[in-house]
Design a protein around this motif. Structure first.
Motif, short mmCIF file in Angstrom:
data_model
loop_
_atom_site.label_atom_id
_atom_site.label_comp_id
_atom_site.label_asym_id
_atom_site.label_seq_id
_atom_site.Cartn_x
_atom_site.Cartn_y
_atom_site.Cartn_z
N LEU A 27 100.50 0.57 17.65
CA LEU A 27 99.87 1.44 16.57
C LEU A 27 98.50 1.69 16.77
CD1 LEU A 27 101.57 0.57 13.22
CD2 LEU A 27 101.74 2.64 14.40
N CYS A 28 97.71 0.53 17.24
CA CYS A 28 96.46 0.69 17.44
C CYS A 28 95.93 1.84 18.48
CB CYS A 28 96.09 -0.67 18.16
SG CYS A 28 95.32 -2.00 16.99
N ALA A 29 96.94 1.99 19.53
CA ALA A 29 96.72 2.84 20.41
C ALA A 29 96.29 4.23 19.76
CB ALA A 29 97.59 3.10 21.53
N VAL A 30 96.92 4.56 18.82
CA VAL A 30 97.05 6.12 18.03
C VAL A 30 95.95 5.92 17.01
CG1 VAL A 30 98.55 6.69 19.14
CG2 VAL A 30 99.00 5.61 17.09
N LEU A 31 95.98 4.81 16.14
CA LEU A 31 95.20 4.75 14.85
C LEU A 31 93.72 4.22 14.89
CD1 LEU A 31 98.33 3.83 12.61
CD2 LEU A 31 97.53 6.07 13.05
N VAL A 32 93.57 3.23 15.89
CA VAL A 32 92.38 2.81 15.64
C VAL A 32 91.37 3.68 16.97
CG1 VAL A 32 90.99 0.83 16.52
CG2 VAL A 32 93.06 0.50 15.30
N PRO A 33 90.04 3.93 16.25
CA PRO A 33 88.93 4.53 17.05
C PRO A 33 88.91 4.04 18.53
CG PRO A 33 88.25 3.74 15.03
CD PRO A 33 89.43 3.42 15.02
N ARG A 34 88.71 4.66 19.57
CA ARG A 34 88.44 4.08 20.77
C ARG A 34 87.50 3.09 20.99
NH1 ARG A 34 87.60 7.83 26.02
NH2 ARG A 34 89.66 8.66 25.31
N GLY A 35 86.31 3.17 20.09
CA GLY A 35 85.29 1.89 20.31
C GLY A 35 85.84 0.71 19.94
N VAL A 36 86.56 0.52 19.12
CA VAL A 36 87.12 -0.71 18.72
C VAL A 36 88.52 -0.96 18.98
CG1 VAL A 36 85.49 -0.94 16.83
CG2 VAL A 36 87.68 0.13 16.37
N ARG A 37 88.99 -0.20 19.64
CA ARG A 37 90.59 -0.20 20.10
C ARG A 37 90.69 -1.57 20.92
NH1 ARG A 37 92.34 4.99 22.95
NH2 ARG A 37 92.02 5.88 21.00
N ARG A 38 89.81 -1.79 22.10
CA ARG A 38 90.01 -2.98 22.69
C ARG A 38 89.96 -4.50 21.88
NH1 ARG A 38 89.15 -4.28 28.25
NH2 ARG A 38 88.85 -2.02 28.69
N VAL A 39 88.95 -4.75 21.05
CA VAL A 39 88.86 -5.56 20.34
C VAL A 39 90.13 -5.79 19.20
CG1 VAL A 39 87.53 -6.96 18.66
CG2 VAL A 39 86.15 -5.51 20.08
N ALA A 40 90.30 -4.74 18.74
CA ALA A 40 91.48 -4.72 17.59
C ALA A 40 93.05 -5.13 18.38
CB ALA A 40 91.62 -3.30 16.91
#
Lengths: 508, 484
Positions: A27-40
């Motif tokens: 879900l992170c891959a589509v819902l979380v903005p790219r900047g924090v995707r790695r951390v999340a």
């Protein structure tokens, strides 16, 4: 109407947790903005694996009397739980490594698009881990096959995740083709065994073989042989190893770390259980088969490693050879052999993970594949990683710098107790051959000046366009692997006690 | 024994010190000082151990035992017998001198270097104190790792070949020993050296002996020796020949001969023949050797042969002489290698054709080399005379011709040692010997003089070791009863 069996949700909780975490990471891959995707996504992965460890420990404590759950599909016992603990621990370390090293660092990489697929990677990592923790507890041939495919498919994609990297796609494809062949053999073998015995659960098969006198039955014998072939591919034992060097070399090094440690743990633990639980009547057959496979692995792995220059390929062949050592313990089919196998896997997986992780650090510096030549001076430039590599390769070689020494000692003891002195001699000679290339790695790191190096160390920095990386998380992961690898030399008794309790769940 | 903590301290203090040195970001000078301090503390702890050792008591002393992995009967079990006490003493004193030499010449990459030297010290002490076969094996192998790096990083131009050869040779032996340990221990049900029974298996005996004859070394297993001794830094070569090689001979005494009495008798002639061959062949090669280190290296081969001759004679005199000679030769060999290092630093070479005439204007160097050389060629009244005399007496009781071979080799020893002395100190001045080449500096004297003083003390009172190595009047009986 099919009756729904009672389901022990707690017994299934480690894979449910991991599968759930995989879902969240996706879900992170589509819902979380790219900047924090790695951390999340990395945080989700870490939390998922830590929760997996906690649950598996709880299950270990709570499952002193092993039994099957979900209509005899899955084992809830200490063998499963200990395997799950090891796998989830490797998962935590892989998460740390992947945080800084997915995708792999190469000169061709597109820096701007680094974070494109990072969440998918963690989703796949969690999914493959969920498959593996399911796999080690499989109680019938159907669950075995499904969970094997489950984690294999995740791994195929993980190998190819750096699709703009030369070799990564090739590795994924090669692994897919060869892995499918292995899976096919396994399925065919399972079908033959089912055809002969009419059972798919391990203990059902064992009972049928015993009561109907099927020990010498052609279908059973050929079925066992094909199951061995199929599992042999997964544990990368020779002669089913040909994919190993290419895939280990081509895959992103983080994925190689994960495969070299976790896949091997899962495959070997499951194989020991299948063989001792489902086919105890045929031990004379599979015992010899694995002894011979072990010998071939030791010979091919060690001799092929001698002529390699690429360090990933050296370690890949070393992984084949190490499979040979582990198979010595497995082939005895005894309680001591099971204990030896379980114990040995702990320092082995730590060292395998750690050594590949260190290569990932060097790849990042150079931006090109690591060879013995461009490893020159690494030990002096990065003292901690150098010393850790020193411990890992000498631990592989069985020198008393880590638990690998005690592990080898245990598998030799198991082989001797089984009456196979020849296998001890084979192992000893193989160790001697292996020293040459393990020493070559240490020699390359410490005894050659880095001026010999054509590429300037730190060449990879230009690719990332920043200051040299701190790589805190990589150091953490390598440090943890080092602690496990060296600590297991001193804490042998507690680990052996754990392994003994785990092995007591098996009908040995 | 209340002092039993000393046994473990002697092993773990240097290993802990090594880790400390690797972790602390100290300057080169501070690192060297810390390492030296730890080495001296080791000597101090050893003196305390020796002072509390009761020579009138049989059996293992100052022992400590803790479970390691009990299901196979493996434990951390350490302790000392009288003869191991002397070898531990040789180790801590010798390694202190070698570490000090490294400090004096200012080795680069100081933290790595001194850490490895301390690690080597701890592992070697561990070999001499371990009373469990697996622990013994672990320390035996652990010695190899620092040696490999010490030679490979700080060694001479052809160090790569030297290290590969050295490690592969040694490991070939050790791994066969590992197989033998597995078989012996599982048959006996314990890996403990004190409780373990004696065995009559010839295969096991050979498995152990292969490791020991390579480490010692004996002819024809010495292929690694000339390269390793020439390419290693001088202080590492000193440690290797003076201390580490003794681990092989110690293993023969503590394990091969003690645990396998019948195979020892069966193979006695073979081993004695190998030992005699090492003695004669080593002496001849030493005589033909074109350089300083070559002479010392091959004389070490010869001395290993001589000591093995004493051990496998199986007589009271032989055992006493062997232990004395192990210590005496250890001190001699360390002194000679350190002096060789001092000469090489001044002239850039150890080749005799480029050396000569160094005695003029360098009295300290001449005196020390002369003294050590003369002790080494077993002039009557010296420590090695006592040791060799006992060994030859012991082997004479076995058969006269062994003693005759040994006596002949001692003549050869005189020849090669005098050739060494004259080639370095006397004769015409060599092309590399300049007037600027100084005499030994106070720092170097401080290293070598204590070793030579120890030798002179042993020369004055060899019975200090030879009569205090085994309990009771008969060492052979002590060996038969497994030192109980």
């Amino acid at each position: 109407v099919i009756d729904t069996p009672p389901i022990d949700w707690f017994g299934l909780s480690p894979m449910l947790t991991l599968a759930g975490a995989a879902f969240l990471a996706l879900l992170c891959a589509v819902l979380v903005p790219r900047g924090v995707r790695r951390v999340a996504s990395a945080s989700i992965s870490a939390v998922g694996f830590v929760a997996g460890i906690v649950l598996a420990v709880w299950l270990y404590v709570d499952s002193a009397d092993g039994h099957t759950i979900v209509a005899g599909a899955f084992y809830r016992d200490r063998w499963t739980a200990l395997g799950q603990i090891i796998l989830c621990a490797i998962g935590v370390a892989t998460t740390l490594l992947a945080f800084e090293h997915i995708p792999a660092w190469s000169r061709d990489a597109d820096v701007a698009r680094r974070d494109d697929h990072v969440a998918e990677f963690f989703a796949l990592l969690l999914a493959s881990a969920a498959g593996m923790v399911f796999f080690v507890g499989a109680a019938n041939l159907m669950v075995l096959f499904l969970s094997l495919e489950w984690f294999s498919i995740a791994l195929y994609v993980m190998c190819a995740i750096d699709y703009n990297l030369e070799g990564s796609l090739e590795a994924g494809l090669k692994y897919l083709v060869v892995g499918s062949f292995g899976a096919g053999a396994l399925l065919f073998g399972s079908a033959l065994v089912y055809g002969a015995t009419g059972k798919i659960s391990y203990d059902g098969i064992a009972t049928a073989i015993r009561s109907q006198g099927l020990t010498g039955d052609t279908f059973v014998v050929v079925g066992i042989a094909l199951i061995i072939v199929g599992l042999g591919f997964k544990m990368s034992a020779a002669p089913f190893h040909m994919w190993t060097p290419d895939v280990y070399e081509g895959a992103p090094t983080t994925v190689t770390s994960w495969m070299a440690s976790a896949t091997k743990v899962a495959a070997l633990l499951l194989t020991f259980r299948v063989m001792t639980t489902a086919f105890p009547q045929n031990q004379h057959l599979w015992g010899w088969a694995f002894a011979i496979i072990a010998t071939i692995s030791l010979v091919i792995g060690n001799f092929a490693a001698l002529v390699q220059r690429n360090v990933k390929r050296i370690l890949a062949y070393s992984a084949i050879a190490q499979a040979g050592f582990l198979l010595i313990g497995l082939s005895t089919g005894s309680a001591l052999g099971g204990r030896a196998l379980m114990y040995y896997l702990i320092p082995y997986s730590a060292a395998a993970f750690g050594s590949f992780a260190i290569l990932a650090a060097r790849e990042r510096e150079l931006g090109v594949p690591v060879t013995l030549d461009n490893l020159a001076g690494f030990g002096w430039e990065r003292p901690f990683l150098g010393v850790a590599m020193w411990f890992f390769v000498f631990g592989f070689a069985g020198l008393p710098l880590g638990g690998g020494f005690v592990g080898k000692f245990y598998v030799f003891a198991a082989a001797y107790q089984h009456g196979w002195v020849w296998l001890v001699i084979v192992g000893v000679l193989a160790t001697l051959v292996s020293l040459y290339y393990y020493l070559a790695i240490v020699r390359a790191m410490y005894m050659r000046p880095s001026e010999e190096l054509q590429l300037r160390p730190g060449g990879g920095v230009a690719v990332t366009g920043g200051a040299p990386a701190q790589e805190t998380f990589l150091h953490l992961a390598v440090g943890a692997a080092l602690v496990v690898s060296v600590g297991s030399l001193f804490a042998v008794q507690p680990l052996i006690d754990l392994a003994r309790d785990a092995a007591s769940a098996l009908p040995l | 024994m209340s002092q039993s903590y000393l046994t473990s301290v002697l092993i773990w203090l240097p290993i802990g010190g090594a880790i400390l040195i690797w972790l602390l970001p100290l300057s080169r000078y501070a690192t060297g000082s810390l390492a030296l301090l730890i080495s001296f503390a080791e000597v101090g702890f050893w003196i305390r151990q020796a002072a509390h050792f009761d020579f009138a008591q049989s059996g293992l002393q100052m022992s400590q035992q803790a479970n390691w992995f009990g299901d196979l009967g493996v434990s951390y079990h350490v302790g000392v017998y009288a003869f191991s006490l002397w070898l531990v003493g040789l180790t801590v004193v010798g390694m202190a001198a070698c570490t000090a030499y490294g400090f004096w010449v200012g080795r680069d990459r100081a933290r790595a270097y001194f850490g490895l030297m301390l690690l080597l010290t701890g592992a070697t002490v561990g070999v001499f104190e371990a009373q469990d076969l697996v622990l013994f094996y672990a320390f035996f192998e652990a010695m190899l790792i620092p040696l490999y790096v010490l030679i490979g990083v700080w060694g001479g131009a052809r160090r790569m070949e030297a290290t590969v050869k050295f490690v592969i040779y040694t490991m070939a032996g050790s791994l066969l020993m590992l197989a033998a340990i597995v078989v012996y221990g599982l048959q006996a049900g314990t890996f403990d050296l004190v409780d373990g029974p004696q065995s009559g298996s010839r295969w096991l005996f050979l498995g152990f002996m292969v490791a020991f004859v390579i480490k010692a070394p004996l002819f024809p297993f010495h292929g690694w020796l000339p390269d390793a001794y020439r390419q290693a830094p001088p202080e590492v070569a000193a440690a290797l020949s003076g201390v580490i090689a003794k681990a092989g001979l110690y293993g023969m005494l503590r394990i091969a001969i003690t645990k396998f009495p019948d195979p020892t008798v069966f193979y006695r002639t073979t081993v004695l023949a190998l030992a005699a061959a090492a003695l004669v062949y080593g002496s001849l090669l030493a005589f033909r050797s074109p350089d300083f280190r070559g002479v010392v290296a091959y004389s070490s081969l010869a001395q290993s042969g001589l000591i093995a001759l004493g051990l496998f004679a199986g007589t009271d005199l032989g055992f006493d002489g062997a232990v004395l000679q192990m210590v005496a030769h250890g001190l001699i060999s360390i002194s000679l290698f350190l002096i060789a290092g001092a000469v090489e630093r001044r002239t850039t070479t150890g080749e005799f054709r480029l050396l000569g005439g160094m005695a003029r204007g360098r009295p300290a160097l001449a005196t020390l080399l002369m003294t050590v050389g003369i002790i080494s060629l077993a002039v009557p009244g010296s420590a090695s005379f006592a040791g060799e005399f006992l060994i030859l007496g012991g082997v004479f009781q076995r058969a006269w011709w062994w003693a005759a071979i040994g006596g002949g080799a001692i003549v050869l020893a005189a020849m090669y040692m005098l050739r060494l002395i004259s080639a370095v100190l006397h004769e015409a001045r060599g092309s590399t010997v300049s007037d600027e080449a100084l005499d030994l500096r106070p720092g170097e004297l401080a290293l070598v003089v204590p070793l030579v003083a120890g030798l002179l003390f042993l020369s004055a009172w060899p019975a200090g070791i030879s009569s205090h190595s085994f309990f009771g009047p008969s060492p052979a009986a002590a060996v038969r009863s497994q030192f109980k």
